[in-house]
Design a protein around this motif. Structure first.
Motif, short mmCIF file in Angstrom:
data_model
loop_
_atom_site.label_atom_id
_atom_site.label_comp_id
_atom_site.label_asym_id
_atom_site.label_seq_id
_atom_site.Cartn_x
_atom_site.Cartn_y
_atom_site.Cartn_z
N GLY A 161 0.68 -1.23 0.13
CA GLY A 161 0.02 -0.09 0.01
C GLY A 161 0.79 1.43 0.16
O GLY A 161 0.11 2.45 0.04
N TYR A 162 2.10 1.36 0.00
CA TYR A 162 2.87 2.46 -0.27
C TYR A 162 3.29 2.91 -1.45
O TYR A 162 3.74 2.18 -2.53
CB TYR A 162 4.61 2.15 0.55
CG TYR A 162 4.20 1.77 2.03
CD1 TYR A 162 4.01 2.83 3.07
CD2 TYR A 162 4.29 0.52 2.52
CE1 TYR A 162 3.70 2.37 4.23
CE2 TYR A 162 4.16 0.18 3.72
CZ TYR A 162 4.02 1.31 4.71
OH TYR A 162 3.74 0.88 5.90
N THR A 163 3.22 4.14 -1.81
CA THR A 163 3.35 4.78 -3.10
C THR A 163 4.63 4.84 -3.49
O THR A 163 5.11 4.89 -4.67
CB THR A 163 2.76 6.18 -3.26
OG1 THR A 163 3.47 7.06 -2.34
CG2 THR A 163 1.23 6.19 -3.00
N ILE A 164 5.71 5.09 -2.43
CA ILE A 164 7.07 4.96 -2.86
C ILE A 164 7.80 3.56 -2.80
O ILE A 164 9.06 3.65 -3.07
CB ILE A 164 7.78 5.98 -1.81
CG1 ILE A 164 7.43 5.68 -0.44
CG2 ILE A 164 7.24 7.36 -2.27
CD1 ILE A 164 8.17 4.56 0.45
N ASP A 165 7.17 2.56 -2.49
CA ASP A 165 7.48 1.11 -2.53
C ASP A 165 6.70 0.43 -3.64
O ASP A 165 5.59 -0.02 -3.10
CB ASP A 165 7.57 0.79 -0.96
CG ASP A 165 8.19 -0.87 -0.94
OD1 ASP A 165 9.01 -1.03 -1.93
OD2 ASP A 165 8.01 -1.63 -0.14
N HIS A 166 7.28 0.12 -4.69
CA HIS A 166 6.35 -0.36 -5.53
C HIS A 166 7.10 -0.94 -6.55
O HIS A 166 8.20 -1.50 -6.33
CB HIS A 166 5.79 0.71 -6.24
CG HIS A 166 6.57 1.70 -6.94
ND1 HIS A 166 7.18 1.87 -8.26
CD2 HIS A 166 7.46 2.74 -6.43
CE1 HIS A 166 8.08 2.71 -8.50
NE2 HIS A 166 8.12 3.31 -7.27
N THR A 167 6.24 -1.72 -7.46
CA THR A 167 6.91 -2.36 -8.70
C THR A 167 6.84 -1.76 -10.04
O THR A 167 5.95 -0.97 -10.24
CB THR A 167 5.89 -3.98 -8.86
OG1 THR A 167 5.99 -4.57 -7.56
CG2 THR A 167 6.50 -4.66 -10.11
N VAL A 168 7.79 -1.89 -10.70
CA VAL A 168 8.23 -1.41 -12.00
C VAL A 168 8.24 -2.67 -12.97
O VAL A 168 8.70 -3.75 -12.51
CB VAL A 168 9.03 -0.38 -12.25
CG1 VAL A 168 8.88 0.56 -11.58
CG2 VAL A 168 10.39 -1.03 -11.82
N THR A 169 7.84 -2.47 -14.43
CA THR A 169 7.77 -3.66 -15.16
C THR A 169 8.85 -3.32 -16.13
O THR A 169 9.16 -2.20 -17.00
CB THR A 169 6.47 -3.94 -15.84
OG1 THR A 169 5.88 -2.60 -16.46
CG2 THR A 169 5.50 -4.34 -14.85
N SER A 229 3.22 2.40 -13.76
CA SER A 229 1.79 2.06 -14.22
C SER A 229 1.61 3.76 -15.01
O SER A 229 2.50 4.48 -14.96
CB SER A 229 0.99 1.97 -13.42
OG SER A 229 0.61 3.08 -12.46
N ASN A 230 0.37 3.64 -15.51
CA ASN A 230 -0.22 5.07 -16.38
C ASN A 230 -0.44 6.07 -15.23
O ASN A 230 -0.83 6.96 -15.46
CB ASN A 230 -1.06 4.81 -17.33
CG ASN A 230 -0.44 4.03 -18.58
OD1 ASN A 230 0.48 4.41 -18.71
ND2 ASN A 230 -0.96 3.06 -18.83
N ASN A 231 -0.54 5.72 -13.77
CA ASN A 231 -1.21 6.25 -12.81
C ASN A 231 -0.19 6.79 -11.75
O ASN A 231 -0.29 6.86 -10.59
CB ASN A 231 -2.26 5.55 -12.05
CG ASN A 231 -3.06 6.26 -11.15
OD1 ASN A 231 -3.51 7.42 -11.37
ND2 ASN A 231 -3.75 5.52 -10.43
N ALA A 232 1.04 7.11 -12.20
CA ALA A 232 2.12 7.60 -11.09
C ALA A 232 2.16 9.29 -11.53
O ALA A 232 1.79 9.90 -12.37
CB ALA A 232 3.58 6.87 -11.58
#
Length: 500
Positions: free
Chosen positions: A316-324, A365-368
């Motif tokens: 749930g953290y915006t600064i800890d995320h996955t990139v593809t 994602s397209n929502n960053a």
């Protein structure tokens, strides 16, 4: 009974005894001839009379490999160790294309190559034996192969020996093999070790960065020698530098460093950069580093990426995320999803240099969104950028032979001691780092042996393809079945004639 009849019976018995002796003697002589012929044929014609009935000769080394083996000194000893117990049946395992081929290396090397299998849980001492200083972290390479020559090692994972149909993997989750590169991988790695191939990397220090202990181990395992290159007023890049690494700098490079690095790129240099966004560099614009990277059409942005798509967030953290990974780089790791934390945006420079091409590597994602901060970690007013897709990695390359290449990542999760110590040397991020380094150093193979990839028709690992069963069948026919038939024929002849 008349004397004449007795005499005839005696003659018949003598004849039967002689026939019996002749039959037994013939069988013994026949068996002796078969054994002798097998020994002579194996010793004289063993190689030429060995047959591989697998698809495309999967179990047999090709002529370029044989030429390489023949070129080795008579006292050369290349040791291949599988860090696992050899399976009783390799069919349907990742080793089914590898182990039979390694058997052929041994058979045709005249003792120059040996292969053994050692389970680390049963014999942990093999680690100290192969790697006394634990430079290569063999404990983390269970189920892989190690090639050792004069104290130098190369580690080969089975998955590195194949090419795959990526689209089918992502749709089904099953590895469909499209090419068998086992011979190419093993032969060229042995060639690198025996020819004293060495790639030299320098890790820049003195820019308030954290340590690089783990990536030094990783680079060493790839036969890359590593040295530290401190920043100073007399900063120069050594002539033997094949790869320059800036791992997590929190301060900008100096003017002197910029000039040296710029000259290095102009001469076909290879640079790897990994930065992130933290309180130590929150206001750092990396002006001179960006001036350097702009020459390759890449720019490090002064903003933190916030991933607002819940499907990309971790916990749930915006600064800890996955990139593809983008389409051109999905093969860089077993899965194309990379863990990114406190990431900076990496973008294409808006005033491009026509001599270089920059392409995205990792994307959000397209929502960053992007946010800038002050020294206290507070978001600057009106600093949040438009919701969009941003990039956490870029690759740039120049033109011509031995062109400059640069990887720039906006996360240090691929390289930091903190991340690797927590997630391990085989984490997908580390896989991605290794692949990036392979791309940067791919031109360093000075004596690449041209071994063709073997086609694989069935596109999957299963028990119906490549095995030694056909060869075994031929051996049984010629060494057991035919001799048994001949012996049986001799017995039948004797049985038919003994009462004559």
């Amino acid at each position: 009974m008349s004397n004449k009849s007795a005499k005839q019976n005696k003659q018949t018995d003598n004849r039967a005894d002689k026939l019996k002796l002749y039959s037994i003697g013939s069988v013994v002589i026949l068996i002796g001839i078969i054994v002798l012929v097998n020994i002579l044929f194996d010793g004289i014609f063993g190689k030429s009379l060995s047959f591989d009935f697998s698809d495309y000769g999967q179990n047999t080394i090709s002529q370029p490999t044989q030429d390489f083996i023949d070129s080795l000194p008579a006292d050369a000893h290349i040791r291949i160790v599988g860090l696992f117990n050899r399976p009783d049946n390799v069919s349907g395992t990742p080793y089914q294309y590898i182990i039979p081929l390694l058997d052929d290396y041994v058979k045709k090397s005249d003792g120059k190559i040996t292969v053994e299998y050692v389970d680390l849980t049963e014999n942990p001492g093999i680690i100290t034996q192969l790697d006394p200083s634990n430079t290569y972290d063999l404990a983390s390479n269970i189920d892989n192969f190690v090639i050792e020559y004069n104290g130098r090692l190369k580690i080969i994972a089975p998955i590195d020996c194949y090419s795959f149909d990526e689209d089918r993997y992502y749709s089904t989750g099953v590895y469909y093999i499209t090419g068998n590169n086992t011979e190419y991988i093993f032969t060229n790695n042995m060639n690198m070790l025996t020819s004293n191939y060495l790639c030299k990397a320098y890790i820049v220090s003195g820019l308030k960065e954290d340590g690089s202990f783990y990536i030094t181990q990783i680079l060493n395992s790839m036969s890359i020698d590593v040295e530290e290159l401190p920043s100073s007023d007399n900063f120069t890049i050594p002539e033997d530098c094949n790869l320059l690494i800036l791992n997590g700098p929190n301060a900008d490079i100096s003017e002197k460093m910029y000039v040296a690095m710029s000259d290095y790129l102009k001469n076909g240099g290879k640079i790897f950069v990994a930065v992130n966004f933290n309180l130590k560099n929150v206001t750092e614009r990396f002006e001179r580093l960006n001036l350097l990277l702009n020459e390759m059409n890449v720019n490090i942005d002064p903003a933190l990426i916030n991933e607002n798509d819940p499907g990309y967030q971790r916990s749930g953290y915006t600064i800890d995320h996955t990139v593809t990974a983008t389409d051109s780089f999905v093969e860089y790791a077993s899965v194309p999803y990379i863990h990114a934390t406190y990431s900076r945006s990496i973008s294409v420079y808006n005033n491009p240099n026509s001599g270089a091409t920059a392409v995205p590597v990792l994307k959000t994602s397209n929502n960053a969104t992007l946010t800038e901060f002050d020294n206290s970690g507070n978001a600057l007013e009106n600093s949040t950028d438009t919701t969009n897709q941003y990039y956490v990695g870029m690759f740039a390359f120049g033109q011509g032979y031995n062109a400059a290449k640069v990887f720039v990542y906006g996360t240090t999760n691929l390289t930091s001691d903190e991340y690797i110590s927590g997630y391990g040397m085989n984490d997908v991020n580390v896989e991605f780092f290794r692949s990036s380094i392979r791309e940067l150093t791919s031109s360093m193979s000075t004596a690449d042996i041209n071994v063709a990839t073997k086609n694989v028709d069935n596109f999957s690992l299963n028990s119906t393809k490549v095995s030694t069963s056909s060869s075994t069948l031929i051996m049984v026919i010629f060494m057991i079945f035919i001799p048994v038939i001949l012996v049986g024929a001799a017995v039948i002849v004797y049985a038919k004639r003994k009462n004559l």
